[in-house]
Design a protein around this motif. Structure first.
Motif, short mmCIF file in Angstrom:
data_model
loop_
_atom_site.label_atom_id
_atom_site.label_comp_id
_atom_site.label_asym_id
_atom_site.label_seq_id
_atom_site.Cartn_x
_atom_site.Cartn_y
_atom_site.Cartn_z
N UNK A 59 0.81 -1.22 0.00
CA UNK A 59 0.00 0.00 0.00
C UNK A 59 0.84 1.27 0.00
N UNK A 60 2.12 1.15 0.28
CA UNK A 60 2.97 2.34 0.26
C UNK A 60 3.90 2.36 -0.95
N UNK A 61 3.82 1.35 -1.79
CA UNK A 61 4.66 1.29 -2.98
C UNK A 61 3.90 1.89 -4.16
N UNK A 62 4.21 3.14 -4.48
CA UNK A 62 3.45 3.88 -5.48
C UNK A 62 3.50 3.24 -6.87
N UNK A 63 4.63 2.68 -7.25
CA UNK A 63 4.73 2.08 -8.58
C UNK A 63 3.79 0.87 -8.69
N UNK A 64 3.68 0.09 -7.63
CA UNK A 64 2.77 -1.05 -7.66
C UNK A 64 1.32 -0.57 -7.67
N UNK A 65 1.01 0.44 -6.87
CA UNK A 65 -0.36 0.96 -6.83
C UNK A 65 -0.79 1.51 -8.19
N UNK A 66 0.14 2.15 -8.90
CA UNK A 66 -0.19 2.66 -10.24
C UNK A 66 -0.48 1.51 -11.20
N UNK A 67 0.34 0.47 -11.16
CA UNK A 67 0.11 -0.69 -12.02
C UNK A 67 -1.20 -1.37 -11.64
#
Length: 86
Positions: A59-67
């Motif tokens: 939940x704090x990893x922005x690149x994963x959240x964007x994907x």
């Protein structure tokens, strides 16, 4: 039948997110982000979202959240297009 498959994939996706979180805490070899995103794409969106919140995972990893958001957007467009076509 479709409902059973969706329930199954969401339970599996939830469990995989939990397993990956456990592996992260124990510094073990992780489950790839691509695997997590593919499970999400093929119907595990609710399980993935629940797993992310319950296990506080990714939940704090922005690149994963964007994907992840892109996968959900693709699903929405696909479902909308399918519902209009049929």
């Amino acid at each position: 039948m479709i409902a059973i498959v969706l329930i199954f994939i969401n339970v599996v996706c939830f469990a995989i997110f939990g397993l990956d979180k456990r592996k992260a805490v124990k510094h073990q070899q992780r489950i790839s982000e691509n695997t997590l995103l593919i499970l999400t794409f093929f119907g595990g969106t609710i399980g993935a979202a629940t797993g992310m919140l319950v296990f506080r995972h990714k939940i704090s990893k922005k690149s994963f959240l964007l994907k992840w958001g892109l996968v959900v957007l693709i699903q929405i467009v696909f479902i909308y297009g399918w519902s209009v076509y049929y």
